[in-house]
Design a protein around this motif. Structure first.
Motif, short mmCIF file in Angstrom:
data_model
loop_
_atom_site.label_atom_id
_atom_site.label_comp_id
_atom_site.label_asym_id
_atom_site.label_seq_id
_atom_site.Cartn_x
_atom_site.Cartn_y
_atom_site.Cartn_z
N TYR A 95 20.05 27.91 -21.98
CA TYR A 95 20.73 27.94 -23.33
C TYR A 95 19.73 27.64 -24.58
O TYR A 95 19.94 28.26 -25.79
CB TYR A 95 22.02 26.96 -23.38
CG TYR A 95 23.14 27.63 -22.63
CD1 TYR A 95 24.07 28.41 -23.38
CD2 TYR A 95 23.48 27.29 -21.30
CE1 TYR A 95 25.13 29.08 -22.73
CE2 TYR A 95 24.59 27.76 -20.64
CZ TYR A 95 25.28 28.95 -21.23
OH TYR A 95 26.34 29.42 -20.82
N VAL A 96 18.95 26.70 -24.41
CA VAL A 96 17.95 26.64 -25.40
C VAL A 96 17.03 27.91 -25.64
O VAL A 96 16.86 28.29 -26.85
CB VAL A 96 16.87 25.41 -24.85
CG1 VAL A 96 15.78 25.45 -25.95
CG2 VAL A 96 17.37 24.12 -25.00
N GLY A 97 16.84 28.59 -24.64
CA GLY A 97 16.18 29.81 -24.67
C GLY A 97 16.99 30.77 -25.43
O GLY A 97 16.74 31.64 -26.33
N LYS A 98 18.39 31.08 -24.94
CA LYS A 98 19.25 31.93 -25.67
C LYS A 98 19.66 31.78 -26.99
O LYS A 98 19.77 32.53 -27.73
CB LYS A 98 20.57 32.00 -24.91
CG LYS A 98 20.40 32.56 -23.41
CD LYS A 98 21.88 32.22 -22.58
CE LYS A 98 21.84 32.88 -21.47
NZ LYS A 98 23.11 32.56 -20.67
N LEU A 99 19.57 30.71 -27.48
CA LEU A 99 19.98 30.05 -28.86
C LEU A 99 18.60 29.97 -29.62
O LEU A 99 18.72 29.67 -31.01
CB LEU A 99 20.89 28.73 -28.68
CG LEU A 99 22.20 29.14 -28.06
CD1 LEU A 99 23.01 27.79 -28.10
CD2 LEU A 99 22.79 30.22 -28.55
N ASP A 100 17.54 30.03 -28.97
CA ASP A 100 16.25 29.79 -29.71
C ASP A 100 16.28 28.58 -30.58
O ASP A 100 15.72 28.64 -31.67
CB ASP A 100 16.05 31.16 -30.64
CG ASP A 100 14.65 31.35 -31.26
OD1 ASP A 100 13.85 30.63 -30.57
OD2 ASP A 100 14.20 31.60 -32.42
N ALA A 101 16.56 27.44 -29.84
CA ALA A 101 16.30 26.16 -30.49
C ALA A 101 14.98 25.79 -30.28
O ALA A 101 14.57 25.87 -29.20
CB ALA A 101 17.41 25.17 -29.65
N ARG A 102 14.47 25.08 -31.64
CA ARG A 102 13.13 24.82 -31.55
C ARG A 102 13.21 23.21 -31.19
O ARG A 102 13.45 22.35 -31.94
CB ARG A 102 12.60 25.07 -33.00
CG ARG A 102 11.81 26.53 -33.21
CD ARG A 102 13.08 27.35 -33.56
NE ARG A 102 12.68 28.50 -34.39
CZ ARG A 102 13.50 29.40 -34.65
NH1 ARG A 102 14.73 29.43 -34.54
NH2 ARG A 102 12.91 30.37 -35.43
N GLU A 162 20.53 33.09 -38.16
CA GLU A 162 20.16 32.71 -36.71
C GLU A 162 21.56 32.36 -36.10
O GLU A 162 22.08 32.97 -35.17
CB GLU A 162 19.25 31.73 -36.27
CG GLU A 162 17.84 32.15 -36.68
CD GLU A 162 16.81 31.01 -36.26
OE1 GLU A 162 17.36 29.87 -35.96
OE2 GLU A 162 15.68 31.48 -36.30
N LYS A 177 22.51 24.23 -33.12
CA LYS A 177 22.49 25.04 -31.62
C LYS A 177 22.58 24.41 -30.35
O LYS A 177 23.14 24.90 -29.45
CB LYS A 177 21.01 25.85 -31.77
CG LYS A 177 20.59 26.60 -32.98
CD LYS A 177 19.31 27.11 -32.83
CE LYS A 177 19.00 28.35 -33.80
NZ LYS A 177 17.80 28.78 -34.04
N ASN A 207 18.78 23.02 -35.66
CA ASN A 207 18.22 22.70 -33.95
C ASN A 207 19.67 21.66 -33.35
O ASN A 207 19.81 22.15 -32.13
CB ASN A 207 17.07 22.29 -33.64
CG ASN A 207 16.16 23.75 -34.27
OD1 ASN A 207 16.13 24.56 -33.65
ND2 ASN A 207 15.05 23.14 -34.91
N ILE A 235 23.81 34.85 -33.82
CA ILE A 235 24.37 34.32 -32.47
C ILE A 235 25.87 34.67 -32.20
O ILE A 235 26.54 34.93 -31.32
CB ILE A 235 24.30 32.93 -32.07
CG1 ILE A 235 22.76 32.54 -31.88
CG2 ILE A 235 24.89 32.24 -31.22
CD1 ILE A 235 21.91 31.22 -32.30
#
Length: 509
Positions: free
Chosen positions: A387-394, A442, A412, A409, A446
């Motif tokens: 989910y971190v990847g899907k939502l592009d959380a830094r 972003e 997210k 973040n 989403i």
């Protein structure tokens, strides 16, 4: 206004594991100016405020007040220097009254076991509340009963009730109505005229241009530049400095879903929903693939709607999801039926601040990650990473404490937690409150993708552009009832405000 700084940061650096939050930042604030500090989430603004509040200590550099180097070891040391900070994430004591909260910081200056006359305390608290136009709330009102907007004004009243030389405001009007915001801006201008320095931290760039004398832009922990506010400075220029590239501020709003395009079957059916003192006989449906916006002024009833549907507030009426009736007051039943709630207050009701990114991401679905009563850490890490990847959380790592993330973040990760449960209905209350222009875009992207995949989304927001440009359909509340609904080309600011103020219009007539 003199050019000699009242407050300076000289080469201040502050690091966290894997992150340089402030990188050799030097910035000066003058007496009697409104100095805006802007930047995307993660730019270093929150770290700077925490350093001034004494919550964090610099790794390097110096802080000067009136040209003299000072140490700010804790909150009391900050207050003794005349610094008052109003954070976006409120810090009121909900078990105390409005008056007690307003005067709370003054108690530290009083001798132990001293007596404070109730009548005198009430008068002292009423004065700053009146300055902010909060005259309809008695000082003996429990803070827990107030709306988010009213609580924000109480927090600001507490700050200006004391001797203040430097007032730091973090997204001060993120939950305020236009009328409340206008009153706040009057107070800011009055304080400025009295020689108070206002450090105004905000993502609302139009407000920054209307209020600020100077503007400092931060990016990736560094100070990009400080500019005088003049007619040549506009929103697009500020956004370009913030993100480091040419950006049109309107780009974040180029995502509006087509009204009623490819909508599936109704999923959520709300009938005759009532919450004592807040909502009367509200009825609506929400379909698969729809983003249904809910608009209204702070006292309209919209801000209790999410809690009522999810089961956090006592309610009457019926709520069905997929034809199954939900019992009142039972959030676990709501989750099991397929409802996820993303609350408005990230700090108090959203993020589990002492826990890690991975723990936050899966915390609403722990049964999926246990075996014989023990947590299965590998599936937790794998799911959180997905989910971190899907939502592009830094993030620096899955083990990073969520409290150290920027607001965007954090949001997210909270959104990830809602999605991990596999919802059919996603309820978002103030989904981009306190989030910068880039992170907003972003989040909107989403949400559009989730709706396209068939998720039903209920979005409750105080930001009219957010409602107008990202909703398939909009319902507008006023005086605790749904005044009407809008769709397609009818979703305009004028139409929303006409419905949101209908009660006042009728009385005026």
């Amino acid at each position: 206004m003199t050019d000699r700084p009242i407050l300076e940061l000289r080469s201040v650096t502050r690091t966290f594991p894997g992150v340089v939050a402030m990188d050799d930042v030097s910035i000066a604030f003058r007496p009697g100016e409104v100095h805006a500090v802007i930047g995307e989430n993660g730019a270093g603004k929150s770290t700077m405020m925490n350093v001034l509040a004494g919550e964090l200590q610099p790794d390097a550099g110096a802080i000067l007040v009136d040209g003299k180097k000072v140490g700010i070891s804790d909150a009391l040391a900050s207050q003794m220097l005349g610094i008052r900070i109003v954070f976006q994430e409120l810090s009121l004591c909900h078990n105390l009254t409005v008056g007690e909260n307003v005067l709370l910081s003054t108690f530290a200056d009083r001798p132990p076991l001293s007596i404070l006359a109730r009548n005198g305390a009430a008068r002292a608290a009423a004065e700053p509340l009146a300055k902010l136009g909060l005259t309809d709330v008695a000082t003996d009102t429990p803070v827990a009963t107030l709306s988010v907007a009213q609580q924000q004004l109480v927090e600001i009243a507490r700050a200006i009730s004391q001797h203040v030389r430097i007032l730091v405001l973090d997204e001060p009007n993120s939950a305020l109505s236009p009328r409340e915001s206008a009153r706040l801006f009057e107070v800011i201008r009055t304080l400025k005229a009295q020689g108070v320095t206002i450090i105004y931290v905000s993502h609302h760039l139009e407000e920054v241009l209307a209020l600020a004398d100077r503007i400092s832009v931060m990016r990736d922990g560094r100070l990009v530049r400080t500019i005088d506010n003049d007619p040549e400075v506009d929103v697009d220029l500020l956004v370009t400095h913030m993100v480091g590239r040419q950006v049109n501020a309107a780009d974040q709003y180029a995502l509006r879903p087509e009204a009623h395009n490819h909508l599936g079957e109704p999923v959520l059916d709300v009938r005759d929903l009532s919450v004592a003192g807040n909502i009367r006989h509200a009825s609506f449906t929400l379909s698969q693939g729809e983003i249904l916006g809910v608009a209204g002024l702070p006292d309209s009833g919209k801000d209790i709607l999410a809690d009522a549907i999810f089961g956090l507030a006592p309610r009457g009426g019926t709520i069905e999801i997929g034809g199954i009736r939900l019992p009142p007051g039972r959030p676990p039943h709501s989750i099991a039926a397929g409802i996820s709630l993303i609350p408005a207050d990230r700090r108090a009701a959203g993020a589990l601040l002492s826990m890690t990114v991975a723990e936050n991401a899966v915390s609403a679905a722990l049964r999926r990650f246990t075996r014989h009563g023990f947590l299965r850490h590998r599936p937790i890490r794998d799911t959180a990473a997905d989910y971190v990847g899907k939502l592009d959380a830094r993030i620096a790592s899955l083990g990073q404490k969520i409290a150290t993330l920027s607001g965007g973040n954090q949001q997210k990760i909270i959104l990830a937690r809602g999605l991990v449960t596999g919802p059919r209905v996603l309820i978002l209350h103030e989904p981009t409150r306190g989030i910068d222009v880039g992170a907003k875009a972003e989040i909107y992207s989403i949400l559009k993708a989730l709706a396209a995949d068939g998720l039903a989304i209920l979005m409750i927001s105080s930001e009219l552009p957010e409602i107008m440009l990202h909703s398939s359909r909009v319902i507008v509340m006023a005086d605790q009832v749904i005044m009407g609904q809008l769709s397609g080309a009818d979703i305009t600011e004028e139409a929303i405000m006409a419905l949101a103020t209908r009660k006042e219009a009728v009385r005026a007539a």
